[in-house]
Write a protein that holds these residues in place. Structure first.
Motif, PDB file in Angstrom:
ATOM      1  N   GLY A  12       0.800  -1.215   0.000  1.00 36.14           N
ATOM      2  CA  GLY A  12       0.000   0.000   0.000  1.00 36.14           C
ATOM      3  C   GLY A  12       0.833   1.265   0.000  1.00 36.14           C
ATOM      4  N   ASP A  13       2.015   1.192  -0.590  1.00 27.37           N
ATOM      5  CA  ASP A  13       2.951   2.309  -0.591  1.00 27.37           C
ATOM      6  C   ASP A  13       2.708   3.199  -1.816  1.00 27.37           C
ATOM      7  N   VAL A  14       1.841   4.169  -1.647  1.00 27.35           N
ATOM      8  CA  VAL A  14       1.451   5.045  -2.753  1.00 27.35           C
ATOM      9  C   VAL A  14       2.650   5.811  -3.300  1.00 27.35           C
ATOM     10  N   GLU A  18       3.978   5.738  -7.141  1.00 32.69           N
ATOM     11  CA  GLU A  18       4.137   6.929  -7.966  1.00 32.69           C
ATOM     12  C   GLU A  18       5.540   7.012  -8.547  1.00 32.69           C
ATOM     13  N   GLN A  46      -0.687   9.828  -9.615  1.00 33.77           N
ATOM     14  CA  GLN A  46      -1.317   9.864  -8.292  1.00 33.77           C
ATOM     15  C   GLN A  46      -2.595   9.029  -8.266  1.00 33.77           C
ATOM     16  N   ARG A  47      -3.429   9.160  -9.267  1.00 36.55           N
ATOM     17  CA  ARG A  47      -4.695   8.401  -9.311  1.00 36.55           C
ATOM     18  C   ARG A  47      -4.452   6.917  -9.526  1.00 36.55           C
ATOM     19  N   ALA A  49      -1.697   5.211  -8.835  1.00 31.59           N
ATOM     20  CA  ALA A  49      -1.076   4.689  -7.614  1.00 31.59           C
ATOM     21  C   ALA A  49      -2.144   4.459  -6.545  1.00 31.59           C
ATOM     22  N   GLY A  50      -3.073   5.388  -6.440  1.00 32.83           N
ATOM     23  CA  GLY A  50      -4.135   5.264  -5.445  1.00 32.83           C
ATOM     24  C   GLY A  50      -4.994   4.034  -5.627  1.00 32.83           C
ATOM     25  N   ILE A  51      -5.331   3.697  -6.863  1.00 30.99           N
ATOM     26  CA  ILE A  51      -6.161   2.507  -7.082  1.00 30.99           C
ATOM     27  C   ILE A  51      -5.351   1.218  -7.028  1.00 30.99           C
ATOM     28  N   SER A  52      -4.033   1.329  -7.181  1.00 26.91           N
ATOM     29  CA  SER A  52      -3.185   0.135  -7.176  1.00 26.91           C
ATOM     30  C   SER A  52      -2.714  -0.234  -5.767  1.00 26.91           C
ATOM     31  N   ALA A  53      -2.830   0.671  -4.830  1.00 23.36           N
ATOM     32  CA  ALA A  53      -2.265   0.475  -3.497  1.00 23.36           C
ATOM     33  C   ALA A  53      -3.144  -0.348  -2.561  1.00 23.36           C
ATOM     34  N   PHE A  54      -4.291  -0.769  -3.015  1.00 19.89           N
ATOM     35  CA  PHE A  54      -5.215  -1.440  -2.110  1.00 19.89           C
ATOM     36  C   PHE A  54      -5.452  -2.902  -2.464  1.00 19.89           C
TER      37      PHE A  54
END
Length: 123
Positions: A12-14, A18, A46-47, A49-54
């Motif tokens: 979960g390392d945004v 990035e 940013q977007r 990374a946000g959807i990939s971090a979970f």
């Protein structure tokens, strides 16, 4: 590059995600109408990374295996012995510039049946 992407996504390392994505990365998903899957492309580091971090929250117990996916370097996301989402990537001069996901269960059968798509190693 995929090693770093998978490691960051697992934890979960945004910020690390990035760091491996180009600023104008585009993520596409073919969910075939599956609920919760983006129907439009997601643009920007940013977007994406946000959807990939979970991954761990969305797919508890997920395991990852490197494989060729539609002729591109990729990762098979697996849970309980089944592929739940191949992800392939394209690379640009400043990082991963395209991510292509196929989370539609009915479209994953070809990956399960194709022995030459089997991963050669786990990250």
């Amino acid at each position: 590059m995929l090693d770093a992407f998978v490691a960051a996504a697992r934890h979960g390392d945004v910020a690390a995600l990035e760091g491996v994505l180009s600023a104008d990365v585009v993520a596409y998903a073919d969910g075939n109408g599956l609920r919760g899957v983006a129907r439009l492309e997601v643009v920007g580091a940013q977007r994406v990374a946000g959807i990939s971090a979970f991954v761990d929250r969305l797919i508890p117990g997920a395991r990852f295996a490197f494989a060729e996916v539609n002729g591109l370097p990729g990762v098979l996301v697996r849970r309980g012995g089944e592929t739940v989402g191949p992800v392939s990537a394209t690379l640009g001069a400043d990082g991963m510039d395209g991510l292509y996901r196929v989370p539609a269960p009915e479209k994953l059968r070809a990956y399960e049946r194709s022995p030459d798509r089997l991963a050669r190693r786990e990250p």
